[in-house]
Design a protein around this motif. Structure first.
Motif, PDB file in Angstrom:
ATOM      1  N   UNK A  43       0.754  -1.106   0.029  1.00 29.29           N
ATOM      2  CA  UNK A  43       0.223  -0.075   0.037  1.00 29.29           C
ATOM      3  C   UNK A  43       0.626   1.194  -0.014  1.00 29.29           C
ATOM      4  N   UNK A  44       0.382   2.240  -1.043  1.00 32.27           N
ATOM      5  CA  UNK A  44       1.234   3.425  -0.866  1.00 32.27           C
ATOM      6  C   UNK A  44       0.057   4.572  -1.011  1.00 32.27           C
ATOM      7  N   UNK A  45       0.327   5.542  -0.438  1.00 29.53           N
ATOM      8  CA  UNK A  45      -0.580   6.573  -0.545  1.00 29.53           C
ATOM      9  C   UNK A  45      -1.172   7.200  -1.842  1.00 29.53           C
ATOM     10  N   UNK A  46      -0.146   6.845  -2.911  1.00 29.35           N
ATOM     11  CA  UNK A  46      -0.501   7.351  -4.264  1.00 29.35           C
ATOM     12  C   UNK A  46      -1.597   6.349  -4.870  1.00 29.35           C
ATOM     13  N   UNK A  50      -6.687   9.404  -6.170  1.00 25.23           N
ATOM     14  CA  UNK A  50      -7.591   9.933  -7.103  1.00 25.23           C
ATOM     15  C   UNK A  50      -8.832   9.562  -6.518  1.00 25.23           C
ATOM     16  N   UNK A  51      -9.058   9.133  -5.375  1.00 23.13           N
ATOM     17  CA  UNK A  51     -10.292   8.778  -4.806  1.00 23.13           C
ATOM     18  C   UNK A  51     -10.943  10.145  -4.129  1.00 23.13           C
ATOM     19  N   UNK A  52     -12.216  10.012  -3.899  1.00 25.41           N
ATOM     20  CA  UNK A  52     -12.842  10.929  -3.214  1.00 25.41           C
ATOM     21  C   UNK A  52     -12.253  11.241  -1.732  1.00 25.41           C
ATOM     22  N   UNK A  53     -12.137  12.425  -1.361  1.00 23.82           N
ATOM     23  CA  UNK A  53     -11.523  12.665   0.028  1.00 23.82           C
ATOM     24  C   UNK A  53     -11.920  11.816   1.121  1.00 23.82           C
ATOM     25  N   UNK A  54     -13.116  11.645   1.507  1.00 22.52           N
ATOM     26  CA  UNK A  54     -13.587  10.758   2.666  1.00 22.52           C
ATOM     27  C   UNK A  54     -12.940   9.363   2.276  1.00 22.52           C
ATOM     28  N   UNK A  55     -12.915   8.732   1.161  1.00 22.29           N
ATOM     29  CA  UNK A  55     -12.712   7.301   0.967  1.00 22.29           C
ATOM     30  C   UNK A  55     -11.014   7.470   1.114  1.00 22.29           C
ATOM     31  N   UNK A  56     -10.468   8.323   0.608  1.00 21.68           N
ATOM     32  CA  UNK A  56      -8.752   8.619   0.901  1.00 21.68           C
ATOM     33  C   UNK A  56      -8.394   8.794   2.318  1.00 21.68           C
ATOM     34  N   UNK A  57      -9.264   9.460   2.926  1.00 23.10           N
ATOM     35  CA  UNK A  57      -8.929   9.846   4.244  1.00 23.10           C
ATOM     36  C   UNK A  57      -8.874   8.411   4.964  1.00 23.10           C
ATOM     37  N   UNK A  58     -10.201   7.473   4.726  1.00 26.51           N
ATOM     38  CA  UNK A  58     -10.482   6.205   5.323  1.00 26.51           C
ATOM     39  C   UNK A  58      -9.232   5.284   4.948  1.00 26.51           C
ATOM     40  N   UNK A  59      -8.769   5.218   4.086  1.00 25.51           N
ATOM     41  CA  UNK A  59      -7.759   4.241   3.504  1.00 25.51           C
ATOM     42  C   UNK A  59      -6.336   4.686   4.203  1.00 25.51           C
ATOM     43  N   UNK A  60      -6.093   6.019   4.068  1.00 24.86           N
ATOM     44  CA  UNK A  60      -4.872   6.283   4.594  1.00 24.86           C
ATOM     45  C   UNK A  60      -4.893   6.321   6.233  1.00 24.86           C
TER      46      UNK A  60
END
Length: 177
Positions: A43-46, A50-60
């Motif tokens: 897993x890498x932040x990259x 491109x995901x919507x901000x809430x999804x990106x924040x969840x995964x990170x």
């Protein structure tokens, strides 16, 4: 005496048939486990940029960078298997093992019981087979394109998050979205 011989022969044939099903289940599970790449992508932040901000924040938040992203999972479960309807679920206690391998497929193998009642069987992208009391086949489906397509649909959706995460990785070439 002839009737007893026929019953014994039928029992032996059904037992052998069930044994072949068990072997096919184990073989399919081994093949799926073998589909796990020797080197899993990490897993890498990259991957979620491109995901919507809430999804990106969840995964990170939930996945630490550098975590290997497995494409195969073996899941053991226990619970209650409903054999009735909403008003009378008629539950059987069950144990199951499932191997999920994206994009190859899955095998779900279960055993359920209540008192003397026994139900066992398996489901995969290739078949659905269930046995009553270990000797009577009560459901046997599969081997046709419709079964494979519908099972593939279920498998794809169970692993949707994994596909999202590695969409820029090996999955794009194996299973275009």
């Amino acid at each position: 005496m002839i009737l007893l011989g026929v019953l014994i022969l039928a029992g032996l044939v059904l037992s052998a048939w069930r044994l072949l099903d068990h072997r096919a289940d184990r073989k399919a599970m081994r093949e799926l486990v073998g589909a796990q790449p020797a080197q899993s992508p990490v897993f890498a932040a990259e991957m979620v940029a491109d995901l919507p901000e809430p999804a990106r924040r969840y995964f990170l938040y939930t996945i630490e960078p550098g975590t290997p992203l497995a494409t195969v999972a073996r899941i053991r479960m226990t619970g209650r298997f409903g054999m009735g309807d909403r008003s009378n679920p008629n539950y059987l206690d069950f144990e199951a093992t499932q191997v999920l391998a994206m994009p190859s497929g899955f095998v779900w193998k279960m055993r359920a019981r209540r008192g003397l009642m026994r139900l066992s069987g398996s489901d995969s992208q290739r078949w659905t087979r269930f046995w009553l009391m270990g000797l009577l086949p009560v459901a046997r489906f599969g081997g046709d394109p419709d079964h494979t397509r519908s099972a593939g649909f279920v498998c794809r959706h169970m692993w949707k998050l994994a596909i999202i995460l590695v969409r820029t990785s090996i999955f794009r070439s194996l299973w275009p979205m």
